[in-house]
Each structure stands twice: as structure tokens, then as C-alpha cells.
Design a protein around this motif. Structure first.
Motif, PDB file in Angstrom:
ATOM      1  N   PHE A  50       0.844  -1.194   0.000  1.00 48.84           N
ATOM      2  CA  PHE A  50       0.000   0.000   0.000  1.00 48.84           C
ATOM      3  C   PHE A  50       0.879   1.243   0.000  1.00 48.84           C
ATOM      4  CE2 PHE A  50      -2.281   3.386   2.304  1.00 48.84           C
ATOM      5  CZ  PHE A  50      -3.359   3.543   1.445  1.00 48.84           C
ATOM      6  N   PHE A  51       0.650   2.111  -0.998  1.00 48.01           N
ATOM      7  CA  PHE A  51       1.410   3.346  -1.129  1.00 48.01           C
ATOM      8  C   PHE A  51       0.456   4.528  -0.967  1.00 48.01           C
ATOM      9  CE2 PHE A  51       3.895   0.153  -3.178  1.00 48.01           C
ATOM     10  CZ  PHE A  51       5.216   0.517  -2.969  1.00 48.01           C
ATOM     11  N   PRO A  52       0.529   5.265   0.137  1.00 45.06           N
ATOM     12  CA  PRO A  52      -0.380   6.396   0.350  1.00 45.06           C
ATOM     13  C   PRO A  52      -0.149   7.506  -0.673  1.00 45.06           C
ATOM     14  CG  PRO A  52       0.731   5.751   2.392  1.00 45.06           C
ATOM     15  CD  PRO A  52       1.433   5.044   1.284  1.00 45.06           C
ATOM     16  N   ASP A  82      -2.766   3.350  -3.222  1.00 43.94           N
ATOM     17  CA  ASP A  82      -2.889   2.207  -4.136  1.00 43.94           C
ATOM     18  C   ASP A  82      -1.700   1.277  -3.944  1.00 43.94           C
ATOM     19  OD1 ASP A  82      -0.678   3.224  -5.783  1.00 43.94           O
ATOM     20  OD2 ASP A  82      -2.112   4.750  -6.416  1.00 43.94           O
ATOM     21  N   ASP A  83      -1.547   0.330  -4.868  1.00 41.38           N
ATOM     22  CA  ASP A  83      -0.487  -0.658  -4.746  1.00 41.38           C
ATOM     23  C   ASP A  83       0.815  -0.231  -5.408  1.00 41.38           C
ATOM     24  OD1 ASP A  83      -1.133  -0.847  -7.393  1.00 41.38           O
ATOM     25  OD2 ASP A  83      -1.602  -2.989  -7.381  1.00 41.38           O
ATOM     26  N   GLY A  84       0.863   1.017  -5.878  1.00 36.95           N
ATOM     27  CA  GLY A  84       2.080   1.525  -6.502  1.00 36.95           C
ATOM     28  C   GLY A  84       2.185   1.263  -7.980  1.00 36.95           C
ATOM     29  N   ASP A  85       1.242   0.496  -8.542  1.00 30.87           N
ATOM     30  CA  ASP A  85       1.234   0.195  -9.968  1.00 30.87           C
ATOM     31  C   ASP A  85       0.108   0.972 -10.625  1.00 30.87           C
ATOM     32  OD1 ASP A  85       1.125  -0.813 -12.528  1.00 30.87           O
ATOM     33  OD2 ASP A  85       1.248  -2.918 -11.932  1.00 30.87           O
ATOM     34  N   TYR A  86       0.450   1.976 -11.409  1.00 26.76           N
ATOM     35  CA  TYR A  86      -0.550   2.857 -12.020  1.00 26.76           C
ATOM     36  C   TYR A  86      -1.522   2.079 -12.893  1.00 26.76           C
ATOM     37  CZ  TYR A  86      -2.206   7.401 -13.748  1.00 26.76           C
ATOM     38  OH  TYR A  86      -2.961   8.504 -14.027  1.00 26.76           O
ATOM     39  N   HIS A  87      -1.056   1.001 -13.522  1.00 20.09           N
ATOM     40  CA  HIS A  87      -1.864   0.294 -14.514  1.00 20.09           C
ATOM     41  C   HIS A  87      -2.569  -0.955 -13.972  1.00 20.09           C
ATOM     42  CE1 HIS A  87      -0.090   2.821 -17.655  1.00 20.09           C
ATOM     43  NE2 HIS A  87       1.075   2.602 -17.081  1.00 20.09           N
ATOM     44  N   GLY A 137      -8.678   3.611 -11.480  1.00 16.69           N
ATOM     45  CA  GLY A 137      -7.548   4.528 -11.535  1.00 16.69           C
ATOM     46  C   GLY A 137      -6.905   4.765 -10.181  1.00 16.69           C
ATOM     47  N   ARG A 138      -5.967   5.673 -10.180  1.00 19.94           N
ATOM     48  CA  ARG A 138      -5.233   5.992  -8.957  1.00 19.94           C
ATOM     49  C   ARG A 138      -5.977   7.062  -8.161  1.00 19.94           C
ATOM     50  NH1 ARG A 138       1.017   7.138  -9.399  1.00 19.94           N
ATOM     51  NH2 ARG A 138       0.947   4.849  -9.308  1.00 19.94           N
ATOM     52  N   PRO A 139      -6.335   6.782  -6.903  1.00 24.20           N
ATOM     53  CA  PRO A 139      -6.959   7.804  -6.060  1.00 24.20           C
ATOM     54  C   PRO A 139      -5.900   8.817  -5.622  1.00 24.20           C
ATOM     55  CG  PRO A 139      -6.673   5.764  -4.832  1.00 24.20           C
ATOM     56  CD  PRO A 139      -6.234   5.480  -6.227  1.00 24.20           C
ATOM     57  N   GLU A 140      -6.121  10.087  -5.936  1.00 26.56           N
ATOM     58  CA  GLU A 140      -5.070  11.082  -5.745  1.00 26.56           C
ATOM     59  C   GLU A 140      -5.376  12.123  -4.676  1.00 26.56           C
ATOM     60  OE1 GLU A 140      -3.413  12.847  -9.209  1.00 26.56           O
ATOM     61  OE2 GLU A 140      -2.410  10.964  -9.710  1.00 26.56           O
ATOM     62  N   ARG A 141      -6.654  12.522  -4.505  1.00 27.24           N
ATOM     63  CA  ARG A 141      -7.006  13.545  -3.528  1.00 27.24           C
ATOM     64  C   ARG A 141      -8.264  13.136  -2.788  1.00 27.24           C
ATOM     65  NH1 ARG A 141      -2.791  15.748  -4.244  1.00 27.24           N
ATOM     66  NH2 ARG A 141      -2.341  17.972  -4.535  1.00 27.24           N
TER      67      ARG A 141
END
Length: 322
Positions: free
Chosen positions: A115-117, A133-138, A164-168
Motif C-alpha cells: 500500500f502506497f499512500p 494504491d499498490d504503486g502500480d498505475y496500470h 484509476g489511482r486515487p489522488e485527492r
């Protein structure tokens, strides 16, 4: 109003490369204030603390943080003594840490190994959210939200179920109504984004609107008024809780890094190339009050009063008086 002047308070460490005379800087990436006096700024081996409203800054990046192997790039000040940091992984498995004694000591917060915050938000001293996410964008997997109601001692895990990647992530003061930005790439490699909302503190999320571009900034004024921003000077606003959206004319083509409002009328946009935009009518129109390229990207701002503002850029921290 003439163009405002940003007066330097703190200059980031830098050096000149002897081979090509390139200036190498230790860039700042984020700033957050808990009170009008206490704030934090982070980036490239800097964990800066102010206790006097941004007039002076002390670097709290100590050996303990170096031992964690964390290079903080996002900060969330919770109260006068508490701050949470998210950092890049250098060595080890610490990607998030916090202090409850104004930086005298730091405690690591370890989540599951993959898990990468990406963002952290608190609406007070108790309720908080960390999304990542898990650090893998795809991969389309491992999109997680962690929620605490006891200041971060315990966290409940929520599987977001987004691709997709949750960013905010941001919540209103009631801790119930929240908004989340997801960013993804299309098959052709173009960025697109989707905005989600929650009415129960983040336990469930519903899609609100899709944007055919990269969006990574989110600002809530109230339950009805929300701003999003991102690539190519894009800013969009809803005043009816997300039912309809209006693109605002910023006359800016740079990436919008941050939006901050003092009230429903007065706000700022921070962009690349030192561009700072001011609105005095809730976003209906924006006026460029600074565009000094030597400042580099501006990344955050905090209103300490209607006329006194602290602005953070990759090259330093500045005071601004309107």
C-alpha cells in the motif's frame, strides 16, 4: 491591483552543478497549517515547522526520519503539535509517519506491504483518511482507503473498487460528506479523471462526474460548492453539489497545483512558472497577480487573514500581502 510581490521567507537548499552550471534545488512539494501560527512544509529532506505564522521556519528532518528511509512530499497539520507525513520509499517499508509533539519525535505508521499512500486528510484532531494504491498505475488493484476516528491509533480499511489511482481526498467538517479524485490513463495514454462523493464518511462512494483530462486538485467550500483543477489551467466548479459543472476561465495554461479560499469570495490558484491567480468573486473571474518564472512552480498557500498569505513554491516560502 498591480501585480503582488512575493517576499522570500525561506530559500530551499541548492547548489550549482560544476559541469553545466545547472542549479540543483531541494524542492518543496507541500505546506499545511493547523493554526494561524503553526504550519509545516515538506520536500527533499525538509520537514519545516513554523510557530510564528510563517515568519521563520525550522527544519525538523532529523536522524529518526532518515532512519525510516522516508522522504516526505505531503503534509497534513492536524493541531498545534500533530502532523502527518506521506513520503517516498527510499529504504525499508515506512511510507507514512506522524508526530504528536511538534517534531520532537516521529512514529511510523505501517499499512499493508503493497500500500502506497497518495493523500492524507484530517477534519479535526480525531477523524482522518489516508488514500492510496499498490504503486502500480496500470494494475487497477489495491485502491484502498483507511479511516480513523481516534486520531490515528486504529484504522479501518475500505476497498475503493476504483480502477484509476486515487489522488485527492477531502471531507467537510461534519466528517460525513467527502469527495475523492481518481486519475487514470486511457488506452492511448491520455489522462482522464473521475470525481466521487461519499455521504457516510467514506464507507461508500458514488461517481459524480468524469473529466476528459488529468485532474488532481480538490477544494471544498461547502456541501454545494466544490472546485477541481489540473492540467492546462483547467478549473471547474459546481455550486449545486455536483449536479452541474462549469469550466472557469483562468487564462492560464500551466498545471494548477493548488486552490485555496479565504471565504466564498476570495481565493487563490497556484500554478507552474510562478503563476499566482486571484479571484474576488468566488471564481467567476481570475486575475494574475504574480508570474515570476524564477520562482518555479507554486504548490500551496495558506490565508492567515484576508490580506496576509503564506505561499510555498518549489524554490522557497514567501509572504504575500493583498
Amino acid at each position: 491591483m498591480e501585480k503582488a510581490t512575493l517576499h522570500s521567507i525561506y530559500e530551499v537548499p541548492h547548489r550549482v552543478d560544476e559541469e553545466d552550471n545547472t542549479i540543483l534545488i531541494s524542492a518543496l512539494t507541500d505546506m499545511s497549517f493547523a493554526t494561524y501560527e503553526t504550519g509545516w512544509a515538506v520536500g527533499s529532506g525538509q520537514v519545516l515547522l513554523t510557530r510564528d505564522g510563517g515568519q521563520s521556519w525550522l527544519n525538523q528532518f532529523d536522524p529518526q526520519l532518515r532512519q525510516f528511509g522516508i522522504s516526505p512530499w505531503r503534509a497534513r497539520a492536524v493541531d498545534a503539535n500533530t502532523c502527518w507525513l506521506i513520503g517516498l520509499l527510499n529504504a525499508g517499508d515506512v511510507r507514512c509517519c506522524y508526530t504528536r509533539d511538534a517534531g520532537e519525535s516521529w512514529e511510523p505508521k505501517k499499512f499493508q506491504p503493497k500500500f502506497f499512500p497518495n493523500d492524507v486528510f484530517f477534519d479535526g484532531s480525531k477523524r482522518g483518511w489516508i488514500v492510496g494504491d499498490d504503486g502500480d498505475y496500470h494494475s487497477g488493484r489495491g485502491r484502498m482507503l483507511f479511516i480513523t476516528s481516534d486520531a490515528g491509533d486504529a484504522w479501518d480499511q475500505v476497498d475503493l473498487g476504483v480502477v484509476g489511482r486515487p489522488e485527492r481526498i477531502r471531507f467537510l467538517e461534519d466528517g460525513r460528506r467527502g469527495w475523492l479524485i481518481e486519475r487514470r490513463l486511457t488506452a492511448s495514454g491520455e489522462p482522464v479523471s473521475r470525481l466521487y462523493s461519499s455521504s457516510n464518511g467514506g464507507l461508500q462512494w458514488e461517481p459524480v462526474v468524469h473529466f476528459e483530462r488529468g485532474v488532481s486538485e480538490l477544494c471544498l467550500l461547502d456541501a454545494q460548492t466544490v472546485f477541481v483543477a489540473g492540467d492546462d489551467g483547467f478549473v471547474s466548479r459546481t455550486t449545486d453539489g455536483g449536479q452541474t459543472w462549469e469550466r472557469l476561465n483562468t487564462q492560464c495554461r500551466g498545471f494548477i497545483n493548488s486552490i485555496q479560499f479565504y471565504d466564498k469570495r476570495l481565493g487563490l490558484l497556484m500554478s507552474d512558472f510562478g503563476v499566482l491567480l486571484l479571484t474576488e468573486n468566488g471564481g467567476e473571474s481570475w486575475r494574475r497577480i504574480s508570474d515570476s518564472k524564477k520562482l518555479g512552480s507554486l504548490v500551496a498557500a495558506v490565508f492567515l487573514s484576508e490580506t496576509r498569505i503564506v505561499v510555498a513554491g518549489i524554490r522557497g516560502i514567501y509572504s504575500l500581502k493583498l
